[in-house]
Write a protein that holds these residues in place. Structure first.
Motif: not given
Ligand code: ATP
Ligand code: MG
Length: 402
Positions: A253, A281, A380, A382-384, A386-387
């Motif tokens: 993405e 992260r 950001t 972050d979601s990449a 966190d997954a």
């Protein structure tokens, strides 16, 4: 023949106050690894500046088990050299006959030899020089065609007189060196499928850093083969570093957003910055104090001094780049030595190859890169991160003893 491995410590073992904690780490690591051969078959014992790996009392290992134990000694950081030896009591006659029988094959094949005795236990009645002379005479008596050469012998017979036992062996083989894994913290390796990043991870592991690793993929543009290659590389690293966690993070993405909104000459740099952020992260969440990359100064456009500043400034944790001053040839040399080269050169591509600008910026300015990034509307990593999918690469996955 009952054998014992004398494992000599590397540099850090000499360093005062930390010494006992290093010794404990090394001893625990060896015990853990040797457990893979069969619990209780080998024991680890601490001596003076040396660690002994020996069969448990009353246990007679097979040749395969001895080789496996030797392989472990040679791939455990913190051990500078290994001497395969046979042990007997503090009795010169026994030492002499053990030398002739244990080293017979080596001595028969040699033309010249010398004896190098060390008397760490001063209770033994003979001085080192006397042991050298006497043992040398016994060897000459048993193998009359041999000659003594103290400068450049074919075989150096080592006789170590230590607490309660005397050890005889021939070769002191250089082992992995470095510091015990975990003695210098934990760090997150950015592991691509290339040649450089496994070498970078190995170099830091050698300095006592426990590794975790993160791999960035861009499905469906990158395939399962590229990922399996990275898993294979992580397995190779685990041989040296012990078990590790491998995170896979999809950047599809983010990559699509960059491709849509930003100018092509900044693609690689922007993607690199997101990789660094996602890695940071995961690092912080997993207790890692630094990131490690395989970058080498000037190797490609994204590894100029200016480009490194741009990628490094995306994060606040330290970034270790141990390959920075190495030539490609040197990196390849290490890759061959640690067994990663053949896997690294398999042809499957990682994400960046599909995303390479025709004219990348070689002297990027941070302000310009940030201006490009501003076009992404606060995107950001972050979601990449966190997954991320986590694979545990076990130390014992590659071992088979039979
Ligand atoms: P390598 O041989 O390690 O792939 P490289 O010379 O191909 O390095 P780049 O592709 O510019 O160099 O990557 C520089 C560094 O960025 C790599 O050494 C690695 O640490 C990190 N990196 C690049 N791509 C990835 C990826 N897909 N996943 C994880 N880390 C990556
Ligand atoms: Mg690469």
């Amino acid at each position: 023949m009952r054998e014992i491995f004398l494992c000599k410590y590397g540099e850090m073992m000499l360093k005062g106050a930390n010494r006992s904690s290093f010794e404990a780490l090394l001893s625990n690591e060896l015990k853990y690894r040797l457990g893979g051969i069969g619990h209780g078959k080998f024991t680890v014992r601490k001596g003076q500046s040396v660690m002994y790996i020996e069969p448990a009392p009353g246990y007679e290992p097979t040749d395969a088990e001895y080789s496996a134990a030797y392989g472990i000694a040679m791939t455990t950081f913190g051990i500078a050299a290994v001497c395969r030896s046979a042990a007997t009591g503090h009795d010169f006659e026994k030492i002499a006959s053990l030398t002739v029988s244990y080293l017979g094959e080596r001595l028969r094949a040699a033309r010249t030899f010398k004896v190098e005795a060390r008397r760490a236990d001063k209770r033994f009645p003979m001085h080192s020089a006397d042991i050298n002379a006497e043992l040398g005479a016994r060897i000459l008596g048993a193998f009359p065609s041999l000659r003594v050469d103290v400068h450049d012998p074919d075989v150096t017979v080592r006789c170590d007189i230590r607490e309660n036992f005397a050890y005889v062996g021939a070769d002191k083989v250089r082992a992995a060196g470095g510091m015990p894994v975990g003695s210098n913290g934990r760090a997150m390796l950015l592991l691509s499928g290339g040649i450089d990043s496994p070498v970078a991870g190995w170099m830091m592991a050698k300095r006592g850093v426990k590794l975790d690793a993160v791999y960035f993929e861009t499905p469906p543009y990158t395939g399962i083969q590229a990922k399996e290659k990275v898993i294979a590389l992580a397995r190779i690293l685990s041989r040296w570093n012990g078990s590790l966690r491998l995170y896979s993070v999809s950047l599809t993405e983010i990559e699509e957003q960059i491709a849509k909104h930003c100018s092509e000459e900044y693609f690689t740099l922007l993607l690199r910055r997101y990789m660094m952020r996602a890695a940071e992260r995961l690092a912080v969440a997993g207790g890692c104090g630094a990131l490690i990359t395989g970058e080498s100064l000037g190797q490609v456009a994204s590894q100029t001094m200016e480009a490194l500043k741009v990628t490094g400034s995306a994060v606040s944790v330290p970034v270790f780049r141990p390959c920075i001053g190495l030539d490609k040839e040197e990196i390849i040399g290490t890759a061959r030595k640690i067994g990663s080269y053949e896997t690294s050169v398999l042809p499957y591509e990682d994400c960046c190859v599909l995303f390479t600008p025709r004219h990348p910026k070689t002297r990027p300015k941070l302000a310009d890169v940030e201006a490009e990034e501003a076009k992404l509307g606060g995107l950001t990593a972050d979601s990449a991160a966190d997954a991320a999918e986590v694979t545990r690469i076990g130390y014992f996955d590659h071992i088979s003893v039979n």
